[in-house]
Design a protein around this motif. Structure first.
Motif, PDB file in Angstrom:
ATOM      1  N   PRO A  52       0.997  -1.227  -0.006  1.00 27.45           N
ATOM      2  CA  PRO A  52       0.097  -0.051   0.126  1.00 27.45           C
ATOM      3  C   PRO A  52       0.805   1.199   0.075  1.00 27.45           C
ATOM      4  N   ILE A  53       0.426   2.146  -0.831  1.00 28.49           N
ATOM      5  CA  ILE A  53       1.342   3.288  -0.875  1.00 28.49           C
ATOM      6  C   ILE A  53       1.690   4.173   0.335  1.00 28.49           C
ATOM      7  N   ARG A  54       0.461   4.054   1.090  1.00 26.51           N
ATOM      8  CA  ARG A  54       0.518   4.748   2.571  1.00 26.51           C
ATOM      9  C   ARG A  54       1.840   4.049   3.325  1.00 26.51           C
ATOM     10  N   ASP A  55       2.009   2.867   3.381  1.00 22.75           N
ATOM     11  CA  ASP A  55       2.939   2.208   3.928  1.00 22.75           C
ATOM     12  C   ASP A  55       4.588   2.370   3.381  1.00 22.75           C
ATOM     13  N   ALA A  56       4.280   2.403   1.988  1.00 25.27           N
ATOM     14  CA  ALA A  56       5.501   2.560   1.448  1.00 25.27           C
ATOM     15  C   ALA A  56       6.211   4.142   1.725  1.00 25.27           C
ATOM     16  N   ALA A  57       5.129   5.047   1.897  1.00 23.49           N
ATOM     17  CA  ALA A  57       5.558   6.495   1.888  1.00 23.49           C
ATOM     18  C   ALA A  57       6.025   6.678   3.397  1.00 23.49           C
ATOM     19  N   LEU A  58       5.343   5.717   4.241  1.00 21.87           N
ATOM     20  CA  LEU A  58       5.934   6.066   5.903  1.00 21.87           C
ATOM     21  C   LEU A  58       7.254   5.088   5.714  1.00 21.87           C
ATOM     22  N   GLU A  59       7.503   4.011   5.116  1.00 19.60           N
ATOM     23  CA  GLU A  59       8.777   3.307   5.128  1.00 19.60           C
ATOM     24  C   GLU A  59       9.943   4.475   4.515  1.00 19.60           C
ATOM     25  N   PHE A  60       9.391   5.033   3.560  1.00 19.14           N
ATOM     26  CA  PHE A  60      10.378   6.078   2.692  1.00 19.14           C
ATOM     27  C   PHE A  60      10.678   7.147   3.938  1.00 19.14           C
ATOM     28  N   ASN A  61       9.718   7.385   4.590  1.00 14.54           N
ATOM     29  CA  ASN A  61      10.040   8.791   5.575  1.00 14.54           C
ATOM     30  C   ASN A  61      11.173   7.948   6.718  1.00 14.54           C
ATOM     31  N   ARG A  62      10.784   6.703   6.967  1.00 13.52           N
ATOM     32  CA  ARG A  62      11.656   6.307   8.286  1.00 13.52           C
ATOM     33  C   ARG A  62      13.093   6.260   7.563  1.00 13.52           C
ATOM     34  N   THR A  63      13.223   5.783   6.305  1.00 16.01           N
ATOM     35  CA  THR A  63      14.677   5.902   5.744  1.00 16.01           C
ATOM     36  C   THR A  63      15.007   7.082   5.820  1.00 16.01           C
ATOM     37  N   LEU A  64      14.399   8.069   5.631  1.00 15.36           N
ATOM     38  CA  LEU A  64      14.984   9.580   5.408  1.00 15.36           C
ATOM     39  C   LEU A  64      15.265   9.963   6.752  1.00 15.36           C
ATOM     40  N   GLN A  65      14.681   9.561   7.842  1.00 12.77           N
ATOM     41  CA  GLN A  65      14.828  10.296   9.183  1.00 12.77           C
ATOM     42  C   GLN A  65      16.113   9.403   9.664  1.00 12.77           C
ATOM     43  N   ASP A  66      16.510   8.122   9.087  1.00 19.56           N
ATOM     44  CA  ASP A  66      17.680   7.559   9.573  1.00 19.56           C
ATOM     45  C   ASP A  66      18.635   8.216   8.846  1.00 19.56           C
ATOM     46  N   LEU A  67      18.840   8.503   7.540  1.00 23.95           N
ATOM     47  CA  LEU A  67      19.763   9.122   6.907  1.00 23.95           C
ATOM     48  C   LEU A  67      20.106  10.791   7.497  1.00 23.95           C
ATOM     49  N   LEU A  68      18.771  11.482   7.793  1.00 23.44           N
ATOM     50  CA  LEU A  68      18.995  12.786   8.243  1.00 23.44           C
ATOM     51  C   LEU A  68      19.760  12.789   9.562  1.00 23.44           C
ATOM     52  N   THR A  69      19.877  11.733  10.473  1.00 24.74           N
ATOM     53  CA  THR A  69      20.647  11.985  11.517  1.00 24.74           C
ATOM     54  C   THR A  69      21.949  11.869  11.266  1.00 24.74           C
ATOM     55  N   GLN A  70      22.407  11.394  10.210  1.00 23.49           N
ATOM     56  CA  GLN A  70      23.792  11.054   9.745  1.00 23.49           C
ATOM     57  C   GLN A  70      24.579  12.252   8.841  1.00 23.49           C
ATOM     58  N   SER A  71      23.403  12.753   8.098  1.00 24.71           N
ATOM     59  CA  SER A  71      23.993  13.680   7.056  1.00 24.71           C
ATOM     60  C   SER A  71      22.925  14.894   6.602  1.00 24.71           C
ATOM     61  N   THR A  72      23.572  15.926   5.937  1.00 24.99           N
ATOM     62  CA  THR A  72      22.500  16.822   5.475  1.00 24.99           C
ATOM     63  C   THR A  72      21.953  15.954   3.932  1.00 24.99           C
ATOM     64  N   ILE A  73      20.548  15.991   3.975  1.00 27.98           N
ATOM     65  CA  ILE A  73      20.076  15.599   2.726  1.00 27.98           C
ATOM     66  C   ILE A  73      19.088  16.435   2.043  1.00 27.98           C
ATOM     67  N   VAL A  74      19.063  16.226   0.715  1.00 33.65           N
ATOM     68  CA  VAL A  74      17.934  16.668   0.255  1.00 33.65           C
ATOM     69  C   VAL A  74      17.121  15.643  -0.617  1.00 33.65           C
ATOM     70  N   PRO A  75      15.887  15.575  -0.062  1.00 35.38           N
ATOM     71  CA  PRO A  75      14.917  14.281  -0.436  1.00 35.38           C
ATOM     72  C   PRO A  75      14.314  14.444  -1.785  1.00 35.38           C
ATOM     73  N   PHE A  76      13.977  13.403  -2.350  1.00 29.38           N
ATOM     74  CA  PHE A  76      13.327  13.259  -3.573  1.00 29.38           C
ATOM     75  C   PHE A  76      12.124  13.176  -3.248  1.00 29.38           C
ATOM     76  N   ARG A  77      10.920  13.791  -4.139  1.00 34.07           N
ATOM     77  CA  ARG A  77       9.780  13.717  -3.715  1.00 34.07           C
ATOM     78  C   ARG A  77       9.158  12.312  -4.041  1.00 34.07           C
ATOM     79  N   PHE A  78       8.432  11.725  -2.919  1.00 39.21           N
ATOM     80  CA  PHE A  78       7.852  10.404  -3.174  1.00 39.21           C
ATOM     81  C   PHE A  78       6.783  10.309  -3.972  1.00 39.21           C
ATOM     82  N   PRO A  79       6.690   9.553  -4.958  1.00 36.19           N
ATOM     83  CA  PRO A  79       7.606   8.215  -5.285  1.00 36.19           C
ATOM     84  C   PRO A  79       8.256   8.711  -6.574  1.00 36.19           C
ATOM     85  N   THR A  80       9.678   9.054  -6.683  1.00 36.39           N
ATOM     86  CA  THR A  80      10.386   9.331  -7.544  1.00 36.39           C
ATOM     87  C   THR A  80      11.069   7.893  -8.105  1.00 36.39           C
TER      88      THR A  80
END
Lengths: 214, 86
Positions: A52-80
């Protein structure tokens, strides 16, 4: 296989990838010069592709949040979703200068959002057009003043501030250093909110509102 | 859980409650780099929190099915005047 793009980061940052991203697919990086793009394979044809796209979007955010703690990131709009790595490399090569400059400018920062919502002014139900407009104006001024209180509360840490109108009020974004988030949130708690108003402070988010300088 | 007083919620990055899920969806669907030709959710700057998210999610799921046929060429465009959801 198609790729799902998560974000761009500076290749100088050593990022430890989360084990899995959307659809449980392992993350990897595609590098072009000083830019690094985090991607995972993206399944569109199997059962995994029917997440489900909602679950995928939440998983996408969890991944970004993990990366955000380590580095400056510029996200892609989901879903790219890109056809393959070549298409991504073409994009990275074409826009390398732009995003390298953006990431350098935003280095070490995150975004906090403040959503301020006010009830419609009482005069909106009155007959006079003038009174209605005055009520709207007063409501807008009050929204701006409440937003300004948050900005003042965080003035020590806020590097840039953006706000824009929404259907119910204002949405403000503060750019601040990653290590200053807790201090800002603590200061935000002290802001007095008018009765019947609602304010929601969220983040840290990737600093997407500040990708453009103005 | 997010901390809150009567009318101020400090949600931080705790994404457990429904309002936080809306925040997340609003951010990931509405902010970030767009690659020309990729799947684009175009709302002309409308704040997704105030739009029917179910409508948007369903639209994306429909578009994703087209990815199966023709990757990276799907485009969704929703009207500016979507009714706010409550």
């Amino acid at each position: 296989m198609p790729l799902l793009a998560y974000c761009l980061a500076e290749a100088r940052d050593k990022i430890s990838f989360p084990h899995a991203g959307v659809q449980g697919m392992p993350l990897r990086n595609v590098r072009s010069g000083n830019l690094e793009c985090l991607v995972s394979d993206f399944e569109t044809s199997s059962a995994a592709g029917r997440t489900p796209i909602r679950d995928a979007a939440l998983e996408f955010n969890r991944t970004l949040q993990d990366l955000l703690t380590q580095s400056t990131i510029v996200p892609f709009r989901f879903p790219t979703v890109l056809a393959d790595e070549n298409e991504l490399l073409e994009f990275l090569t074409e826009h390398a200068g732009e995003y390298e400059a953006t990431l350098a400018r935003l280095r070490g920062t995150v975004q906090i959002d403040i959503r301020v919502e006010a009830p419609d002014s009482e005069s909106s139900t009155q007959a006079s057009g003038t009174e209605y407009l005055r009520g709207r104006e007063a409501r807008y001024d009050a929204l701006q003043e409440t937003a300004a209180q948050f900005r003042r509360a965080g003035k020590e840490w806020v590097r840039q501030w953006r706000d824009r109108d929404t259907a119910r009020g204002l949405r403000c974004s503060a750019l601040l250093g990653r290590e200053q988030v807790n201090a800002f949130l603590a200061a935000a708690k002290e802001v007095r909110i008018p009765p019947r108003w609602n304010v929601r402070v969220s983040g840290p988010w990737p600093p997407a509102e500040f990708m453009k300088e103005n | 859980m997010p901390e809150s007083s009567d009318n101020l919620v400090i949600a931080g990055n705790d994404f457990t409650d429904e309002a936080s899920v809306l925040d997340v969806l609003d951010h990931v669907l509405n902010a970030g780099v767009v690659i020309r030709g990729s799947l684009v959710i175009s709302l002309a700057g409308v704040d997704l929190v105030y739009v029917g998210l179910d409508v948007i999610l369903t639209s994306i799921e429909t578009a994703m099915r087209y990815l199966h046929i023709q990757p990276v060429r799907a485009r969704i465009s929703l009207p500016k005047s979507e009714k706010p959801s409550d």
